[in-house]
Design an enzyme around this catalytic site. Sequence first.
Site, PDB file in Angstrom:
ATOM      1  N   GLU A 118       0.850  -1.190   0.000  1.00 55.56           N
ATOM      2  CA  GLU A 118       0.000   0.000   0.000  1.00 55.56           C
ATOM      3  C   GLU A 118       0.888   1.242   0.000  1.00 55.56           C
ATOM      4  O   GLU A 118       1.840   1.289   0.771  1.00 55.56           O
ATOM      5  CB  GLU A 118      -0.905   0.034   1.237  1.00 55.56           C
ATOM      6  N   GLU A 260      -2.230  -3.786   7.020  1.00 56.47           N
ATOM      7  CA  GLU A 260      -3.312  -4.754   7.226  1.00 56.47           C
ATOM      8  C   GLU A 260      -3.418  -5.843   6.167  1.00 56.47           C
ATOM      9  O   GLU A 260      -4.517  -6.374   5.946  1.00 56.47           O
ATOM     10  CB  GLU A 260      -4.644  -3.992   7.272  1.00 56.47           C
ATOM     11  N   ASN A 261      -2.331  -6.244   5.490  1.00 63.85           N
ATOM     12  CA  ASN A 261      -2.412  -7.287   4.464  1.00 63.85           C
ATOM     13  C   ASN A 261      -3.285  -8.449   4.936  1.00 63.85           C
ATOM     14  O   ASN A 261      -3.171  -8.900   6.070  1.00 63.85           O
ATOM     15  CB  ASN A 261      -1.016  -7.830   4.163  1.00 63.85           C
ATOM     16  N   GLU A 294      -5.111  -2.643  12.841  1.00 58.99           N
ATOM     17  CA  GLU A 294      -4.830  -3.497  11.677  1.00 58.99           C
ATOM     18  C   GLU A 294      -5.791  -4.687  11.647  1.00 58.99           C
ATOM     19  O   GLU A 294      -6.242  -5.099  10.584  1.00 58.99           O
ATOM     20  CB  GLU A 294      -3.378  -3.980  11.671  1.00 58.99           C
ATOM     21  N   GLU A 316      -9.613   4.206   6.385  1.00 60.71           N
ATOM     22  CA  GLU A 316      -8.738   4.675   7.464  1.00 60.71           C
ATOM     23  C   GLU A 316      -9.490   5.445   8.554  1.00 60.71           C
ATOM     24  O   GLU A 316      -9.341   5.163   9.742  1.00 60.71           O
ATOM     25  CB  GLU A 316      -7.576   5.496   6.918  1.00 60.71           C
TER      26      GLU A 316
HETATM   27  N1  ARG Z   1      -2.972   1.001   5.762  1.00 57.28           N
HETATM   28  C1  ARG Z   1      -1.932   1.186   6.735  1.00 57.28           C
HETATM   29  C2  ARG Z   1      -2.661   1.513   8.037  1.00 57.28           C
HETATM   30  O1  ARG Z   1      -3.060   2.582   8.323  1.00 57.28           O
HETATM   31  C3  ARG Z   1      -0.960   2.270   6.411  1.00 57.28           C
HETATM   32  C4  ARG Z   1      -0.237   2.141   5.106  1.00 57.28           C
HETATM   33  C5  ARG Z   1       0.691   3.278   4.890  1.00 57.28           C
HETATM   34  N2  ARG Z   1       1.178   3.298   3.549  1.00 57.28           N
HETATM   35  C6  ARG Z   1       1.493   4.420   2.905  1.00 57.28           C
HETATM   36  N3  ARG Z   1       1.930   4.371   1.692  1.00 57.28           N
HETATM   37  N4  ARG Z   1       1.382   5.564   3.481  1.00 57.28           N
HETATM   38  O2  ARG Z   1      -2.985   0.676   8.767  1.00 57.28           O
HETATM   39 ZN    ZN Z   2      -5.190   1.876   8.726  1.00 56.11          ZN
END
Ligand code: ARG
Ligand code: ZN
Length: 866
Positions: A118, A260-261, A294, A316
Amino acid sequence: QPIRLADYAPPAFLIDEVRLDFDLAPNTTRVKAKLTVRRNGEHAQPLVLNGERLKPVSVAIDGRVLAEAERTIDAEFLTIPNAPDAFVLETEVEIDPENNKALEGLYMSGGRFCTQCEAEGFRKITWYPDRPDVLSRFTVRIEADRKFRHLLSNGNLIDAGELPGGRHFAVWNDPFPKPCYLFALVGGELDVLEDKLVTMTGRTVDLRIYVDPGMAPRAAYAMDALKRSMKWDEETFGREYDLDLFMIVAVRDFNFGAMENKGLNIFNSSLLLADPATATDMDYERIESVVAHEYFHNWTGDRITCRDWFQLCLKEGLTVFRDQSFSADMRGHAVQRIKDVKALRARQFAEDQGPLAHPVRPSSYLKIDNFYTATIYEKGSEVIRMLKTLIGPEAFRKGMDLYFERWDGHATTVEEFIRCFADVTGRDFEGFFAWYEQAGTPRVSLKQSYDAAARTLELELAQETPPTPGQPTKKPLPIPVTLGLLDGDGRTLAFERDGQAADETLIVLDQASAKVTLTGVDAAPVVSALRGFSSPVELTTDARASDRYVQLAGDADLFNRWEAGQELARALILARAKGAADEVSEERYAEALGRALNDQASDPAFKALLLALPSESDLALAMAPADPAAIHAARDALRLRLSLHLTEDLQRLHIGLQELGEFSPDAASAGRRALRNAALDLLAANPRAETGELADGHYRAAANMTDAMGGLSALMQIGGDLYENALTDFFQRWKAEPLVIDKWFALQARDPDESALGRVMGLTAHPAFDEKNPNRLRALVSTFANFNPARFHDPSGAGYRFLADQILAVDGFNPMTAARLVEPLGGWRRYKPELGALMRKELERIAGTEGLSKNVYELATKALAD
Ligand code: ARG
Ligand code: ZN
């Protein structure tokens, strides 16, 4: 060439199945991808796949290798002009994880393979439609030397075995279709902590946390937090975990907090590993909340994902709201709310006041990585919180249930999320939607007039949102204001609204201004407005200081009780900063604080928060133009006065709260340690020999990291040999523990002493400093720029120059992390002109540097634009 929300178009091709084959090698990893592709749009469109820094090996369609003329490969895309309507695409590329210091895609950390995809890292692994609205089923085969003992990916392990030549393999299948940003892979030698959980329908889920060899005991708290999160999501939202296995892996080199994969979360080790000797209570608290965050993404993020990256807050903001609600249930609602609001004001309000202000749902960007901001996360959460306040908890839960039912397995939008609440309540959310589209912190004013004869209280409310970049005029927002009344002794005062008796009421201000009349008000009231910080606004009222004292002593709403103390302190410090110290009021404040500290009914964690004065950056937001040196001096002066006035109370707390038994990370124990350390911290504002000894004794007697850091930071305020010796002692003792050494760097970075800038610059040459490791870099550089305003804003501009040098150096290999460092310079317009000019000069130097990444370029140029 910004990307715009208005330009969204559905994908031209969809991928039903993905088969990935990894042959892992540090410098020459081979990735084969077999994609089952199907046309989604019109005939004419070519197949365009993202791919960056990939070394092409081959491209084939339905088993036939394409000639060079049948495809083009450039720095960003693989394009196949004449693709059939349905086909199998097979590609092979080579990548170099070892030399990937951007920590995006597949890279190595501590000799292990790991991924961060991500938002747009998957394109550095293989050619793919790297966008969140292409959902497919992944099967992943990983092959490597046996020394990479654990080979992990998303979903369930379906095959594994040994191979000749000291090699082995594993095959993973994830039955849930997902976008590629949720893909993950890990390969390496790891220890594992295992546990199990029985879900609400009686299924047994295996839980595994993988960590550096020898560290498994330090994953125990994260495991406990994970199990509590899983149960909480069942009880609170009816959400059950869906695979038979849930894994978390901790890595030391990570650009952010955690990811969170699906079924395989990857964490920055600083947000996972804890034991009493090496982690502070704050670390425990953050671990609990990030593990929950997560995990909660499994439903709000993975099962239901975003159609495009403009919808980032859909997952988010909502997931932050869910983790904050969890933490509140675990640790106490008032204390949690105060901490969340402090963080919101420190980061999001500052963002809203600067050139990088943007709506919770932005409408354009250059690099989406720059939008993982406090606005999208924290304000995004506030918006959900307001939604719940406006419609009530039952309707909120119904709307969430509908959202899960309607959108499971899809990529969707904020509009569709809100539509669920419209459908369950029959209400219109058109006005509410402006919270997603309008940037800036609304200013709300409240005026009161009491009519004793008529026993009525008239409230006049008004709102206004200041202009932000690209949004010169704003419309009124629906602002929920929770409000109650107190009598002169701080007791709750009953009243009537529209004939209904009440102790508390919700006023929704949805026009530019409104009048509300409360009746049956028996005495001249103190108004307690915006209880629990019911909306993310700046409230000004015509309340007098005496009203604040009544609230500080007795407001039934603990948030407002704390807020009253902060308001009083803010006014006193700003008066001093402007050269108008009000010593009589300062004494009065000290006395009130003393009474609050001795209140047996209130919780130590709450008292610790009462004792902390507003931060220098919080104060800077309230002073125009901001003068960091004056703020620092004024705040210190008030601390000294409080320290002198409260010496005996503070000493009593320090002795009385000494801990004798075994360490426990629970909220009540942490609250007692917080209060004891806060007392020491305030005592240390008075640098006499006795306090030096007290702090030194505290440091030496510390049986856990919370107290050790409390002692060390008190010594830092006192300075001199005691401090220097403790610093050396600390380093010697902990030099083998990277997470503890991060604290050692961070502590020195926030030292307000004159010598600190020189010290910080010197530390960049320390053998333990490593700019390639984001934790270490942030510990020193970001702590200095964000939490040491007195020294960062050195009148010579040397602090700014230091930061700019770091940004440029790091941008050469890790643009995402470099870009995160730009923000402290972004607020240049808010500071004294001579400082602002120096800040601006550094931004110009950055923006004018050749070969800058898109990430840093976007933020530096936006910070300069008028
Ligand atoms: N999805 C992740 C979280 O908040 C954060 C990923 C951050 N990645 C980025 N490219 N800023 O749980
Ligand atoms: Zn998140």
